[in-house]
Design an enzyme around this catalytic site. Structure first.
Site, PDB file in Angstrom:
ATOM      1  N   SER A 135       0.863  -1.181   0.000  1.00 31.69           N
ATOM      2  CA  SER A 135       0.000   0.000   0.000  1.00 31.69           C
ATOM      3  C   SER A 135       0.901   1.232   0.000  1.00 31.69           C
ATOM      4  O   SER A 135       1.681   1.422   0.932  1.00 31.69           O
ATOM      5  CB  SER A 135      -0.895  -0.024   1.244  1.00 31.69           C
ATOM      6  OG  SER A 135      -1.583   1.204   1.380  1.00 31.69           O
ATOM      7  N   LYS A 161      -1.331  -1.148  -4.320  1.00 33.00           N
ATOM      8  CA  LYS A 161      -2.466  -0.306  -3.908  1.00 33.00           C
ATOM      9  C   LYS A 161      -1.953   1.114  -3.769  1.00 33.00           C
ATOM     10  O   LYS A 161      -0.906   1.335  -3.160  1.00 33.00           O
ATOM     11  CB  LYS A 161      -3.028  -0.833  -2.589  1.00 33.00           C
ATOM     12  CG  LYS A 161      -3.887   0.146  -1.796  1.00 33.00           C
ATOM     13  CD  LYS A 161      -4.607  -0.574  -0.659  1.00 33.00           C
ATOM     14  CE  LYS A 161      -4.734   0.282   0.585  1.00 33.00           C
ATOM     15  NZ  LYS A 161      -5.419  -0.428   1.699  1.00 33.00           N
ATOM     16  N   ASP A 238     -13.623  -1.051   3.718  1.00 38.50           N
ATOM     17  CA  ASP A 238     -12.666  -1.142   4.829  1.00 38.50           C
ATOM     18  C   ASP A 238     -13.350  -0.506   6.041  1.00 38.50           C
ATOM     19  O   ASP A 238     -14.027  -1.193   6.821  1.00 38.50           O
ATOM     20  CB  ASP A 238     -11.365  -0.431   4.412  1.00 38.50           C
ATOM     21  CG  ASP A 238     -10.322  -0.298   5.514  1.00 38.50           C
ATOM     22  OD1 ASP A 238     -10.598  -0.677   6.658  1.00 38.50           O
ATOM     23  OD2 ASP A 238      -9.209   0.213   5.241  1.00 38.50           O
TER      24      ASP A 238
HETATM   25  O1  OSB Z   1      -6.892   2.328   4.765  1.00 41.82           O
HETATM   26  O2  OSB Z   1      -5.886   0.500   4.574  1.00 41.82           O
HETATM   27  C1  OSB Z   1      -5.926   1.635   5.041  1.00 41.82           C
HETATM   28  C2  OSB Z   1      -2.689   2.409   6.906  1.00 41.82           C
HETATM   29  C3  OSB Z   1      -3.177   3.092   8.000  1.00 41.82           C
HETATM   30  C4  OSB Z   1      -4.527   3.332   8.086  1.00 41.82           C
HETATM   31  C5  OSB Z   1      -5.383   2.880   7.082  1.00 41.82           C
HETATM   32  C6  OSB Z   1      -4.906   2.171   6.003  1.00 41.82           C
HETATM   33  C7  OSB Z   1      -3.524   1.960   5.895  1.00 41.82           C
HETATM   34  C8  OSB Z   1      -2.897   1.319   4.759  1.00 41.82           C
HETATM   35  C9  OSB Z   1      -1.546   0.676   4.988  1.00 41.82           C
HETATM   36  O3  OSB Z   1      -3.358   1.338   3.645  1.00 41.82           O
HETATM   37  C10 OSB Z   1      -1.601  -0.794   4.994  1.00 41.82           C
HETATM   38  C11 OSB Z   1      -0.336  -1.402   5.507  1.00 41.82           C
HETATM   39  O4  OSB Z   1       0.563  -1.653   4.698  1.00 41.82           O
HETATM   40  O5  OSB Z   1      -0.228  -1.645   6.728  1.00 41.82           O
HETATM   41 MG    MG Z   2      -8.187   1.149   3.533  1.00 48.11          MG
END
Ligand code: OSB
Ligand code: MG
Length: 369
Positions: A135, A161, A238
């Protein structure tokens, strides 16, 4: 088991690079570590709340309050036979899922160790390796983003992502697709859009995204159902999925076709497993989300992702994607096939390095019966 001692620690870890989403930017990560002691065994859990609200209303401060005032007194000195008991204590509170999940996680580790099983086996996992993606936060320019994507693809991550927000969406995704026409790609809006933006989101349909994650409000199902009816691209929820009840409602009203499962967001691994079971029975794909966890929270997530319904790559990157030095030894490393190996030792199956924990600790309190 009679719970003899519980410790809480706030840890602070410098991120290798800032992580920016539609709701803000983090330079370092704070989390609460929970340690429970019973019968000569210990269990570790991570509370994924942040210093500031943003992703959720929970913060380090609210989680600390809920743990020390309500949750720890309810388990300390008590005979706790199983994780269901811990979950029921947590369910007496309304909300505060991250605080509850962190305590429950420590009990999962403890009970799996008592059973002599890895957490993955204890949960019913079936995979030895779990597919993982990365991500990537919002970047100052598209050029920098494209370079980051190239680097992570070279490392072997199975899907990319990217974070989007109004003004950083259609053109940015188009630029990614021009450079990488075929990669598994998805976008996460973290609730940055409104129903009036539906046309703009529909314009993303042509880029063959695997899914668009959480475009609308953090607590909304209905408006997502209106959007999903207009989109070819699957919506993944989410923030909006707080319990298995929400998951069922979301699927039945057509608010999403995929669910991101984060134990911290849904109050613990038990509820996470319930959502998994519901989706698996309905043939709905799920994947394990992340909250920039240290190796302690990551180990629990990896164990969860070994359940059969976790068919899509998770936000479960290697330790070195986040931190120079993780709290566990050895850290999680990316296998050449774009997977993380599921630990096989008892409980979390990772060695918590107490010296590193001590160095990261900025606040500590112990509760003794
Ligand atoms: O929305 O998935 C999310 C990190 C912190 C808060 C929300 C999100 C995220 C990430 C990171 O997208 C995911 C990761 O690699 O831990
Ligand atoms: Mg998310």
């Amino acid at each position: 088991m009679i719970i003899e001692r519980v410790e809480l620690r706030v840890i602070r870890m410098q991120l290798k690079e800032p992580f920016e989403t539609s709701f803000g930017r983090e330079h370092d990560r704070e989390a609460i570590l929970v340690t429970v002691y019973a019968d000569g065994l210990e269990g570790w859990g991570e509370v994924v709340a942040s210093r500031d609200f943003g992703y959720s209303y929970e913060t380090i401060e609210t989680a600390w309050h809920v743990l020390r005032t309500f949750l720890i007194p309810a388990v300390l000195g008590q005979e706790i036979p199983d994780v269901e008991t811990v979950a029921r204590i947590g369910e007496r509170l309304r909300g505060h899922p991250m605080a509850r999940a962190g305590l429950e996680a420590a009990f999962w580790d403890l009970f799996a160790r008592r059973a002599g099983l890895s957490l993955a086996r204890y949960l019913g996992g079936v995979r030895e390796r779990v597919p993982v993606g990365v991500s990537i936060g919002l970047q100052p320019t598209d050029e920098i983003l494209l370079e980051k994507i190239r680097g992570y693809l070279e490392e072997g991550y199975q899907r990319i992502k990217v974070k989007i927000k109004p003004g950083r969406d259609v053109e940015m995704i188009a630029a990614i697709r021009r450079m990488f026409p075929e990669i598994p790609l998805m976008a996460d809006a973290n609730s940055a859009y409104r129903l009036e933006d539906a046309d703009r989101l529909a314009a993303l349909d042509e880029f063959r995204l695997m899914m668009i994650e959480q475009p609308f409000h953090w607590d909304d199902l209905y408006e997502h159902s209106l959007l999903q009816a207009r989109l070819r691209t699957p919506i993944c929820l989410d923030e909006s999925i707080h319990t298995a009840r929400h998951a069922r409602a979301a699927l039945e009203m057509g608010a999403c076709r995929i669910i991101n499962i984060k134990p911290g967001r849904v109050g613990g691994l038990l509820e996470a497993k319930r959502i998994h079971d519901l989706c698996h029975a309905r043939g709905v794909p799920v994947w394990c989300g992340g909250m920039l966890e240290t190796g302690i929270g990551r180990a629990a997530n990896v164990a969860l992702a070994s359940l059969p319904g976790f068919t899509l790559p998770g936000d479960l990157s290697a330790s070195d994607r986040y931190y120079h030095e993780d709290l566990i030894d050895p850290p999680f490393v990316l296998n050449p096939d774009g997977t993380l190996s599921v630990p096989t030792g008892p409980g979390l199956g990772v060695h918590v390095d107490r010296r590193k924990v001590d160095r990261a600790t900025v606040r500590m309190e112990a509760f003794q019966r």
